[in-house]
Scaffold this motif. Structure first.
Motif, PDB file in Angstrom:
ATOM      1  N   ASP A  61       4.756  13.797  -1.869  1.00 62.26           N
ATOM      2  CA  ASP A  61       4.624  14.626  -0.678  1.00 62.26           C
ATOM      3  C   ASP A  61       3.219  15.212  -0.617  1.00 62.26           C
ATOM      4  OD1 ASP A  61       4.645  16.574  -2.644  1.00 62.26           O
ATOM      5  OD2 ASP A  61       6.423  17.617  -1.913  1.00 62.26           O
ATOM      6  N   GLY A  75       5.544  16.606   3.730  1.00 68.78           N
ATOM      7  CA  GLY A  75       6.852  16.586   4.373  1.00 68.78           C
ATOM      8  C   GLY A  75       7.775  15.497   3.857  1.00 68.78           C
ATOM      9  N   GLY A  81       9.903  13.207   1.029  1.00 67.54           N
ATOM     10  CA  GLY A  81      10.756  13.535  -0.097  1.00 67.54           C
ATOM     11  C   GLY A  81      11.316  12.268  -0.713  1.00 67.54           C
ATOM     12  N   ASP A 111      10.869  21.627  -2.867  1.00 72.03           N
ATOM     13  CA  ASP A 111      11.635  21.272  -1.663  1.00 72.03           C
ATOM     14  C   ASP A 111      12.142  19.840  -1.615  1.00 72.03           C
ATOM     15  OD1 ASP A 111       9.356  19.776  -1.120  1.00 72.03           O
ATOM     16  OD2 ASP A 111       8.662  21.064   0.518  1.00 72.03           O
ATOM     17  N   ASP A 112      11.908  19.051  -2.648  1.00 71.99           N
ATOM     18  CA  ASP A 112      12.318  17.642  -2.576  1.00 71.99           C
ATOM     19  C   ASP A 112      13.829  17.470  -2.506  1.00 71.99           C
ATOM     20  OD1 ASP A 112       9.897  16.496  -2.320  1.00 71.99           O
ATOM     21  OD2 ASP A 112       9.830  15.545  -4.293  1.00 71.99           O
ATOM     22  N   ASN A 119      14.885  18.354   0.975  1.00 70.05           N
ATOM     23  CA  ASN A 119      14.396  17.281   1.839  1.00 70.05           C
ATOM     24  C   ASN A 119      15.324  16.071   1.788  1.00 70.05           C
ATOM     25  OD1 ASN A 119      12.808  14.712   2.387  1.00 70.05           O
ATOM     26  ND2 ASN A 119      11.321  16.235   3.059  1.00 70.05           N
ATOM     27  N   SER A 151      18.302  16.799   3.928  1.00 64.23           N
ATOM     28  CA  SER A 151      18.010  16.808   5.361  1.00 64.23           C
ATOM     29  C   SER A 151      17.829  15.401   5.914  1.00 64.23           C
ATOM     30  CB  SER A 151      16.752  17.642   5.632  1.00 64.23           C
ATOM     31  OG  SER A 151      16.961  18.990   5.284  1.00 64.23           O
TER      32      SER A 151
END
Length: 391
Positions: free
Chosen positions: A82, A115, A117, A145-146, A149, A152
């Protein structure tokens, strides 16, 4: 009437002259400097990856839209990740894949994009990284945040529905699109940040940016209440801001979506390792810690700090996630590199961006990560038996 006409003519000439001067300055800047060091990458929606580099953005990047001078025919190593692999806040040559290339003497291709992942890492590794016939593929797995991510993208895009085990959910997979309430001025600033080297130089780089960043960090809790906190330890050359609430959202081990994202991540890691083995490619995972974890010695159980409860909860969650991640990698014979100890030893070296709004590493942080991976490669090489002598 004649006087007004002359004023309008003079004003028009002035505006045209300024526009021409700015265009010439922009052209000169792009000839002398690397646009990929300054302009932000514009992303457009994609049904598989969520977002991909726009055609216009590729003028500053390679033909695949990644942060390299060009797409080579082959590469020894491909780094996939990322923004922490892309090298946000630093020059292209200061991202950790390029540091690794210089230290190891190998050709390293940087396939990082902000952004992205685990799902994107997996897809790009299969469809593009392997096409470069590498000896090694390295994923930069960011703890911050992976996992969120992965959740999502899996539940937000139907291409990945084969990975789902939970009931259908309404999830927004496009994290790149700005809020709909953006003003006209804000939209102009975003456009300029993506297309103008001069704009970035004037407003976000250089000595002025450093002074502005230091002021913001010292006043982070007041400027961004409920979001930021900071520490200032002059004796140890530490002045850093943190955004623990935002990071906790992507790492909270009490959040079932994060835990589901971990399960998805582990599944993709296992499959990628099998694919690499089939193609005689070594697969390595660099586990990149959060900024809060790197400075945990100064943050944890520090009730004087704003947001101390969020920091403590984040650090507990990250330790649980790290333990589970390294256990999974070990159990599945997936090679891993942990830059956390080296980063922790180097906290006084200005590892992160001088900003109260951007928590990415800076040049020195990426250098430490690259050095850690290069040291791992040296150890692997030293452990391998020498080639048989010619008969």
């Amino acid at each position: 009437m004649i006087k007004l006409k002359n004023i309008l003519i003079n004003l028009t000439v002035f505006v045209v002259a300024v526009a021409v001067a700015l265009l010439l300055a922009e052209g000169a800047a792009r000839l002398v400097l690397n646009p990929a060091d300054f302009v932000k990458l514009e992303v457009v929606p994609d049904d598989i990856l969520g977002g991909i580099p726009s055609p216009s953005a590729r003028a500053a990047f390679d033909r695949w839209g990644f942060r390299n001078p060009k797409v080579p025919e082959t590469a020894d190593i491909v780094g996939v990740g990322d923004s922490h692999t892309y090298g946000n806040t630093a020059r292209m040559v200061d991202s950790w894949p390029y540091v690794l290339g210089r230290l190891s003497g190998r050709q390293v291709y940087n396939m990082g994009l902000g952004g992205y992942g685990p799902n994107q890492y997996f897809y790009l590794s299969k469809t593009k990284a392997l096409a470069l016939k590498p000896k090694m593929i390295i994923w930069g797995l960011y703890m911050g945040d992976d996992f969120e991510n992965a959740f999502s993208i899996t539940y937000g895009l139907d291409y990945w529905k084969y990975l789902r085990i939970l009931p259908p959910q309404k999830v927004e997979a496009n994290i790149w699109e700005g809020p709909p309430s953006e003003t006209g001025v804000r939209k102009i600033r975003v456009w300029l940040s993506r297309h103008s080297v001069i704009y970035q130089l004037v407003f976000h780089w250089g000595f002025g940016g450093r002074i502005k960043g230091n002021i913001q960090i010292r006043n982070a809790a007041q400027l961004y209440p409920e979001y930021d906190t900071s520490i200032d330890i002059p004796g140890e050359n530490i002045l850093e801001a943190f955004r623990p609430k935002g990071v906790l959202f992507g790492l909270d081990q009490e959040n079932p979506n994060v835990r589901e994202g971990m399960r998805i991540t582990f599944e993709l890691l296992k499959e990628m390792n099998e694919i690499c083995q089939q193609n005689h490619v070594q697969f390595v995972v660099v586990v990149i810690p959060t900024k809060e974890m790197v400075f945990s010695e100064y943050l944890e159980h520090n009730s004087k700090l704003p947001l101390s409860d969020s920091i403590d909860k984040l650090l507990v969650s990250e330790r649980l996630a790290r333990t589970a991640t390294f256990k999974f990698l070990t159990d599945n014979n997936i090679a891993s590199v942990d830059p956390f100890p080296a980063l922790k030893r180097s906290v006084g070296q200005g590892l992160y961006a001088i900003s109260a709004g951007d928590m990415h590493p800076g040049k020195n942080g990426y250098r430490v990560i690259g050095e850690t991976v290069a040291e791992y490669l040296k150890q692997v090489q030293a452990s391998q038996p020498p080639p048989a002598a010619a008969q």
